[in-house]
Design an enzyme around this catalytic site. Structure first.
Site, PDB file in Angstrom:
ATOM      1  CB  ILE A   1      76.180 112.279  -7.162  1.00  0.00           C
ATOM      2  CG1 ILE A   1      77.331 112.045  -8.129  1.00  0.00           C
ATOM      3  CG2 ILE A   1      76.423 113.536  -6.334  1.00  0.00           C
ATOM      4  CD1 ILE A   1      77.316 113.026  -9.292  1.00  0.00           C
TER       5      ILE A   1
ATOM      6  CG  ASN B   1      70.163 120.071 -16.429  1.00  0.00           C
ATOM      7  OD1 ASN B   1      69.734 121.197 -16.276  1.00  0.00           O
ATOM      8  ND2 ASN B   1      70.100 119.152 -15.478  1.00  0.00           N
TER       9      ASN B   1
ATOM     10  CD  GLU C   1      97.263 115.605 -16.650  1.00  0.00           C
ATOM     11  OE1 GLU C   1      96.581 114.755 -17.268  1.00  0.00           O
ATOM     12  OE2 GLU C   1      98.041 115.293 -15.715  1.00  0.00           O
TER      13      GLU C   1
ATOM     14  CE  LYS D   1      73.780 117.091 -18.573  1.00  0.00           C
ATOM     15  NZ  LYS D   1      74.083 116.741 -17.180  1.00  0.00           N
TER      16      LYS D   1
ATOM     17  CB  ALA E   1      78.278 114.994 -11.955  1.00  0.00           C
TER      18      ALA E   1
ATOM     19  CE1 TYR F   1      71.807 108.403 -11.038  1.00  0.00           C
ATOM     20  CE2 TYR F   1      70.441 106.434 -11.167  1.00  0.00           C
ATOM     21  CZ  TYR F   1      71.080 107.492 -11.780  1.00  0.00           C
ATOM     22  OH  TYR F   1      70.991 107.636 -13.138  1.00  0.00           O
TER      23      TYR F   1
ATOM     24  CB  SER G   1      66.956 109.315 -19.747  1.00  0.00           C
ATOM     25  OG  SER G   1      66.358 110.337 -18.981  1.00  0.00           O
TER      26      SER G   1
ATOM     27  CG  ASP H   1      72.805 117.787 -13.215  1.00  0.00           C
ATOM     28  OD1 ASP H   1      71.706 117.214 -13.050  1.00  0.00           O
ATOM     29  OD2 ASP H   1      73.523 117.596 -14.209  1.00  0.00           O
TER      30      ASP H   1
ATOM     31  N   GLY I   1      72.657 109.540  -3.673  1.00  0.00           N
ATOM     32  CA  GLY I   1      72.531 110.168  -4.995  1.00  0.00           C
ATOM     33  C   GLY I   1      71.126 110.204  -5.580  1.00  0.00           C
TER      34      GLY I   1
ATOM     35  N   GLY J   1      86.511 113.753  -8.475  1.00  0.00           N
ATOM     36  CA  GLY J   1      86.059 113.761  -9.864  1.00  0.00           C
ATOM     37  C   GLY J   1      86.099 115.159 -10.436  1.00  0.00           C
TER      38      GLY J   1
HETATM   39  N1  LIG Z   1      72.580 111.510  -8.798  1.00  0.00           N
HETATM   40  C1  LIG Z   1      72.474 112.194  -9.931  1.00  0.00           C
HETATM   41  O1  LIG Z   1      71.495 112.888 -10.195  1.00  0.00           O
HETATM   42  C2  LIG Z   1      73.626 112.172 -10.904  1.00  0.00           C
HETATM   43  C3  LIG Z   1      73.736 113.161 -11.894  1.00  0.00           C
HETATM   44  C4  LIG Z   1      74.821 113.127 -12.789  1.00  0.00           C
HETATM   45  C5  LIG Z   1      75.746 112.095 -12.687  1.00  0.00           C
HETATM   46  N2  LIG Z   1      75.600 111.144 -11.714  1.00  0.00           N
HETATM   47  C6  LIG Z   1      76.605 110.070 -11.587  1.00  0.00           C
HETATM   48  O2  LIG Z   1      77.872 110.701 -11.417  1.00  0.00           O
HETATM   49  C7  LIG Z   1      78.897 109.913 -12.000  1.00  0.00           C
HETATM   50  C8  LIG Z   1      79.762 110.800 -12.916  1.00  0.00           C
HETATM   51  O3  LIG Z   1      78.966 111.364 -13.928  1.00  0.00           O
HETATM   52  P1  LIG Z   1      79.567 112.452 -14.952  1.00  0.00           P
HETATM   53  O4  LIG Z   1      78.480 112.820 -15.876  1.00  0.00           O
HETATM   54  O5  LIG Z   1      80.285 113.512 -14.210  1.00  0.00           O
HETATM   55  O6  LIG Z   1      80.660 111.569 -15.737  1.00  0.00           O
HETATM   56  P2  LIG Z   1      81.997 112.042 -16.498  1.00  0.00           P
HETATM   57  O7  LIG Z   1      81.869 113.436 -16.963  1.00  0.00           O
HETATM   58  O8  LIG Z   1      82.285 110.963 -17.484  1.00  0.00           O
HETATM   59  O9  LIG Z   1      83.137 111.994 -15.353  1.00  0.00           O
HETATM   60  C9  LIG Z   1      83.500 110.768 -14.781  1.00  0.00           C
HETATM   61  C10 LIG Z   1      84.445 111.019 -13.605  1.00  0.00           C
HETATM   62  O10 LIG Z   1      84.719 109.738 -12.982  1.00  0.00           O
HETATM   63  C11 LIG Z   1      86.142 109.558 -12.926  1.00  0.00           C
HETATM   64  N3  LIG Z   1      86.480 108.118 -13.046  1.00  0.00           N
HETATM   65  C12 LIG Z   1      85.939 107.241 -13.915  1.00  0.00           C
HETATM   66  N4  LIG Z   1      86.499 106.021 -13.732  1.00  0.00           N
HETATM   67  C13 LIG Z   1      87.414 106.155 -12.733  1.00  0.00           C
HETATM   68  C14 LIG Z   1      88.328 105.262 -12.094  1.00  0.00           C
HETATM   69  N5  LIG Z   1      88.413 103.981 -12.446  1.00  0.00           N
HETATM   70  N6  LIG Z   1      89.111 105.762 -11.101  1.00  0.00           N
HETATM   71  C15 LIG Z   1      89.034 107.057 -10.721  1.00  0.00           C
HETATM   72  N7  LIG Z   1      88.192 107.955 -11.297  1.00  0.00           N
HETATM   73  C16 LIG Z   1      87.394 107.501 -12.298  1.00  0.00           C
HETATM   74  C17 LIG Z   1      86.674 110.357 -14.086  1.00  0.00           C
HETATM   75  O11 LIG Z   1      88.050 110.622 -13.873  1.00  0.00           O
HETATM   76  P3  LIG Z   1      89.044 110.902 -15.128  1.00  0.00           P
HETATM   77  O12 LIG Z   1      88.874 112.348 -15.476  1.00  0.00           O
HETATM   78  O13 LIG Z   1      90.385 110.573 -14.591  1.00  0.00           O
HETATM   79  O14 LIG Z   1      88.606 109.982 -16.236  1.00  0.00           O
HETATM   80  C18 LIG Z   1      85.797 111.612 -14.009  1.00  0.00           C
HETATM   81  O15 LIG Z   1      86.240 112.490 -12.991  1.00  0.00           O
HETATM   82  C19 LIG Z   1      78.191 108.750 -12.703  1.00  0.00           C
HETATM   83  O16 LIG Z   1      78.230 107.643 -11.831  1.00  0.00           O
HETATM   84  C20 LIG Z   1      76.763 109.250 -12.860  1.00  0.00           C
HETATM   85  O17 LIG Z   1      75.813 108.191 -12.874  1.00  0.00           O
HETATM   86  C21 LIG Z   1      74.580 111.173 -10.824  1.00  0.00           C
END
Ligand SMILES: NC(=O)c1ccc[n+]([C@@H]2O[C@H](COP(=O)([O-])OP(=O)(O)OC[C@H]3O[C@@H](n4cnc5c(N)ncnc54)[C@H](OP(=O)(O)O)[C@@H]3O)[C@@H](O)[C@H]2O)c1
Length: 301
Positions: free
Chosen positions: A241, A95, A166, A74, A143, A243, A23, A111, A264, A139
Site C-alpha cells: 500500500i 475516515n 504486542e 480517526k 491501515a 505509493y 494530503s 480504506d 498502493g 504491520g
Molecule cells: N495507499 C493508501 O491509500 C494508503 C493508506 C493508508 C496508509 N498508507 C501507507 O501505509 C503505511 C502505514 O500507514 P499507517 O497509517 O498504518 O501507519 P501507522 O499506524 O503509523 O503504522 C505504521 C506501521 O509500520 C511499521 N513500521 C514502521 N517502521 C518500521 C520499521 N523500521 N520496521 C518494521 N516495521 C515498521 C509499524 O510497526 P511498529 O508497530 O513496530 O511500530 C506499524 O506496523 C504508510 O506508508 C502510509 O503511507 C497508504
C-alpha cells in the site's frame, strides 16, 4: 469546462487533519469536480485535536456536506458519528463523515473498501483468493486495521506480523472481540499472528501478502527494504500500500519472480470514491487519466 463552476450554491467538503498539508485528497477531489463540471469545492482543514468537535460542528453549521478525516482524528471521528457502518464499527475507526440533512452524522471507513476495489481493478478475483489461502498483513497500524477488517469481510483468514509483536497481538484480539460482538451468531473470524522474523517462512502457505508498514517508502525508515520471497508459491499475490515509489522494491522482487502484484496508488484513489458520491452526488472513475494527474502531483512534491 464551465466558466463559473464555483457559485454561491457550491457543494462543500474537505479533509480534516493535523497536519493536513501532506494530503492528496484536495488534489483528487477537485480534479474530479472540475472534470465533471460540478459546482463544488473540497478544502484542506488543519484542525488541532482539542478543537476537533468544535470544527466538525462549525462545518455542519456552515453547510458542508461532510469531510474526510485523517491522522490523528480517526478515533475522534468514530466517536462523533451518530451512526457508523458495520466495518467501521469493527475497525473502531472512521475516515469519511457525511452530514445528513436531519443534523445527524454518518461515519464510514473507506480504506478497506479502497484496498479491495484496487485488487479487483487489478484483475484479482478476491473471493477466489480468499478460498485459496490466508492473507498475511505486514504491520499492525491504522491501515492494517482497516484492510484486515475488509479482508475478514471477504472471508479471508488473516495473519498479522509486526515488528512490535504486542501491537499485532493486541490488534488481532481487538478485531476478534469486535467481530464477535457484531456478529454474535456468525462464524468467528480467523485471526492469528506470526513473529516478525518468521513470516517469510510461511510464504508457501499464503494466498496474499500485504505490506501495510512504511517499509519501502521513499523517505521512510527503510526505502531499500526487500524481503526474501524465495518460499512463495507461484499463485501468491503480493500487494503493497506504499505509493511512493509506485513500484516498491517489494513489488519489483515479486514481479521478477512472476507473481501477481498490486500497488498502493489505486487504493488511495478508490478509497475517495464513496465520499465523493455522498457529498457531490456523482460516481467517479479511477482511470489512467486520474492516476496520471495524481502521479504528477506527487512528482511535484
Ligand atoms: N495507499 C493508501 O491509500 C494508503 C493508506 C493508508 C496508509 N498508507 C501507507 O501505509 C503505511 C502505514 O500507514 P499507517 O497509517 O498504518 O501507519 P501507522 O499506524 O503509523 O503504522 C505504521 C506501521 O509500520 C511499521 N513500521 C514502521 N517502521 C518500521 C520499521 N523500521 N520496521 C518494521 N516495521 C515498521 C509499524 O510497526 P511498529 O508497530 O513496530 O511500530 C506499524 O506496523 C504508510 O506508508 C502510509 O503511507 C497508504
Amino acid at each position: 469546462m464551465s466558466e463559473f463552476r464555483i457559485t454561491g450554491k457550491a457543494k462543500l467538503a474537505g479533509v480534516i487533519g493535523h497536519p493536513v498539508t501532506h494530503s492528496l485528497s484536495p488534489v483528487l477531489h477537485n480534479y474530479w469536480l472540475a472534470r465533471k463540471e460540478i459546482d463544488g469545492a473540497y478544502v484542506p482543514l488543519s484542525v488541532a485535536p482539542d478543537v476537533f468537535v468544535t470544527a466538525v460542528k462549525g462545518l455542519q453549521a456552515s453547510g458542508f456536506r461532510g469531510a474526510n478525516v485523517t491522522i490523528p482524528h480517526k478515533e475522534a471521528a468514530f466517536a462523533i458519528a451518530d451512526e457508523v457502518d458495520p466495518m467501521a464499527r469493527i475497525a473502531g475507526s472512521v475516515n469519511t463523515l457525511v452530514f445528513r440533512e436531519d443534523g445527524t452524522i454518518h461515519g464510514s471507513s473507506t480504506d478497506g473498501f479502497g484496498y479491495i476495489a484496487n485488487l479487483e481493478a487489478d484483475g484479482i478475483d478476491v473471493t477466489a483468493l480468499a478460498n485459496r489461502g490466508p492473507a498475511l498483513l505486514l504491520g499492525a497500524g491504522g491501515a492494517a486495521r482497516s484492510i484486515a477488517t475488509s479482508l475478514l469481510e471477504k472471508g479471508f483468514q488473516v495473519i498479522f506480523s509486526n515488528r512490535t509483536a504486542e501491537r499485532a497481538d493486541g490488534l488481532a484480539n481487538e478485531l476478534d472481540a469486535a467481530w464477535r460482538r457484531h456478529f454474535p451468531k456468525g462464524d468467528a473470524p480467523r485471526l492469528s499472528t506470526v513473529a516478525w522474523d518468521k513470516w517469510e517462512e510461511q510464504l508457501s502457505e499464503l494466498a496474499l501478502v500485504v505490506n501495510t508498514t512504511s517499509l519501502g517508502m521513499q523517505g521512510g525508515p527503510a526505502p531499500d527494504w526487500t524481503p526474501d520471497l524465495s518460499r512463495a508459491s507461484s499463485h501468491l499475490v503480493v500487494s503493497d500500500i506504499v505509493y511512493v515509489p509506485q513500484e516498491t522494491l517489494f513489488l519489483k522482487a515479486a514481479k521478477e519472480r512472476g507473481l501477481t502484484t498490486s500497488g498502493g496508488l489505486g487504493m488511495l484513489l478508490h478509497q475517495a470514491r464513496p465520499g465523493f458520491k455522498a457529498w457531490f452526488g456523482a460516481d467517479t472513475e479511477v482511470d489512467e487519466a486520474t492516476a496520471a494527474y495524481i502521479r504528477a502531483a506527487l512528482n511535484k512534491r
